[in-house]
Design a protein around this motif. Structure first.
Motif, mmCIF file in Angstrom:
data_model
loop_
_atom_site.group_PDB
_atom_site.id
_atom_site.type_symbol
_atom_site.label_atom_id
_atom_site.label_comp_id
_atom_site.label_asym_id
_atom_site.label_seq_id
_atom_site.Cartn_x
_atom_site.Cartn_y
_atom_site.Cartn_z
ATOM 1 N N ASN A 1 -0.983 7.233 5.777
ATOM 2 C CA ASN A 1 -1.336 5.819 5.990
ATOM 3 C C ASN A 1 -1.513 5.446 7.458
ATOM 4 O O ASN A 1 -1.768 4.293 7.787
ATOM 5 C CB ASN A 1 -0.303 4.901 5.338
ATOM 6 N N LYS B 1 -5.474 6.375 2.138
ATOM 7 C CA LYS B 1 -4.299 5.529 2.004
ATOM 8 C C LYS B 1 -4.182 4.477 3.093
ATOM 9 O O LYS B 1 -3.684 3.377 2.855
ATOM 10 C CB LYS B 1 -3.047 6.416 2.008
ATOM 11 N N TYR C 1 -0.663 1.144 -3.273
ATOM 12 C CA TYR C 1 -0.724 2.434 -2.578
ATOM 13 C C TYR C 1 -1.435 2.291 -1.238
ATOM 14 O O TYR C 1 -1.047 2.917 -0.241
ATOM 15 C CB TYR C 1 -1.449 3.455 -3.458
#
Length: 307
Positions: A64, A70, A143
């Protein structure tokens, strides 16, 4: 010759890490190193350059910290729209996707387009349906949520402007990409992005456009770009590097530097690229304050990550 070899990037721009950010910086560098090591291991095990760049980019999409997969930024509608592309320098076949939502790894869908369709690019709702029919993994909105990305969006939400994910001091978290040359001298490139914060109207940048943000050709090199996409599109940056080599007789380093430091800069564009040629020569120019990137080839015993 320095083959096999692989190069990755985590986006142009720079990050200012404070004294309390040592853990974040470690995670960032470890993610880059992991992608580099996994891609290089596959090269050493005899996998093709195309398979290896796909793997390296998918590793970064799972983190992320980068504006891909992500970590993708928010659109004006509060969604995450992702683009990706991959190209095989041996066959000149390419696959690209634009405007994917919910797909965990857009680069895997792009690779499937390359392998299993007569097309180069698919986009929007139909591309999402394609991914569903092919049973690619989808994730819920949670997510893709990160507080950093949400805060970036809130700062400009409703103002009708878009912003590079790495605009501003200390907020560089960018597009990802990989280029590689395998033991047989075949090159490949892959790039993945979440685009620009607060983007609207289905805006698509250079990442999925073959020749602009992604390109590979065994006659010359493999290129993955990062930066302000509109300028890379107008300058057909990735293909221009290849053309300067093929038709102008320039080396990889000469061609890449000319495009990034002169042509792109004159246009007003910011960004950089990573490149590798069929002999394993590597170039990583950028005209921003920094560009996190890494490289590894057959002559090195350690991974090299540059800030």
């Amino acid at each position: 010759m320095n083959i096999p070899a692989i190069v990755i990037h985590g986006g142009s721009g720079t990050i200012t890490f404070g004294s309390k950010d040592s853990e974040l910086k470690t995670l960032y560098l470890e993610s880059l190193e992991s992608a580099l090591e996994e891609g290089f291991k596959m090269l050493k095990d005899g996998y093709s350059a195309t398979e290896c760049v796909c793997k390296a980019v998918s590793v970064l999409e799972d983190c992320n910290l980068f504006n891909a997969g992500k970590g993708s930024v928010f659109t004006a509608k509060g969604e995450h729209e992702m683009d990706a592309a991959i190209m095989d320098g041996k066959t000149l076949k390419a696959g690209a996707v634009a405007g994917l939502r919910g797909v965990k790894n857009p680069v895997l869908v792009a690779y499937d387009v390359l392998q299993n369709t007569p097309f180069v690019m698919i986009a929007g709702e139909e591309a999402i349906e394609y991914a569903r029919q092919k049973n690619f993994k989808f994730e819920t909105d949670s997510y893709f949520f990160s507080q950093l990305r949400y805060n970036q969006w809130q700062e400009i939400k409703g103002e009708g402007e878009m912003q590079l994910d790495h605009s501003g001091e200390g907020t560089k978290f960018g597009t990802v990409g990989a280029v590689a040359v395998d033991a047989e001298g075949n090159v490949a490139a892959a790039t993945s992005t979440g685009g620009m914060t607060n983007k609207a109207w289905g805006r698509v940048g250079d990442t999925p456009l073959i020749g602009s943000g992604t390109y590979a050709n065994n006659r010359t090199c493999a290129i993955s770009c990062t930066g302000h996409g509109e300028y890379f599109i107008r300058g057909v940056v990735a293909y221009d590097v290849s053309c300067r080599m093929e038709y102008g007789g320039k080396t990889l380093e000469q061609a890449a530097n000319k495009v990034i430091h002169e042509k792109l800069k004159v246009m007003g564009g910011e960004g950089g690229l990573i490149a590798v040629d069929t002999s394993g020569n590597i170039s990583m120019p950028f005209n921003t304050k920094g560009m996190y990137r890494g490289m590894k080839n057959s002559t090195q015993t350690i991974t090299r990550i540059f800030e």
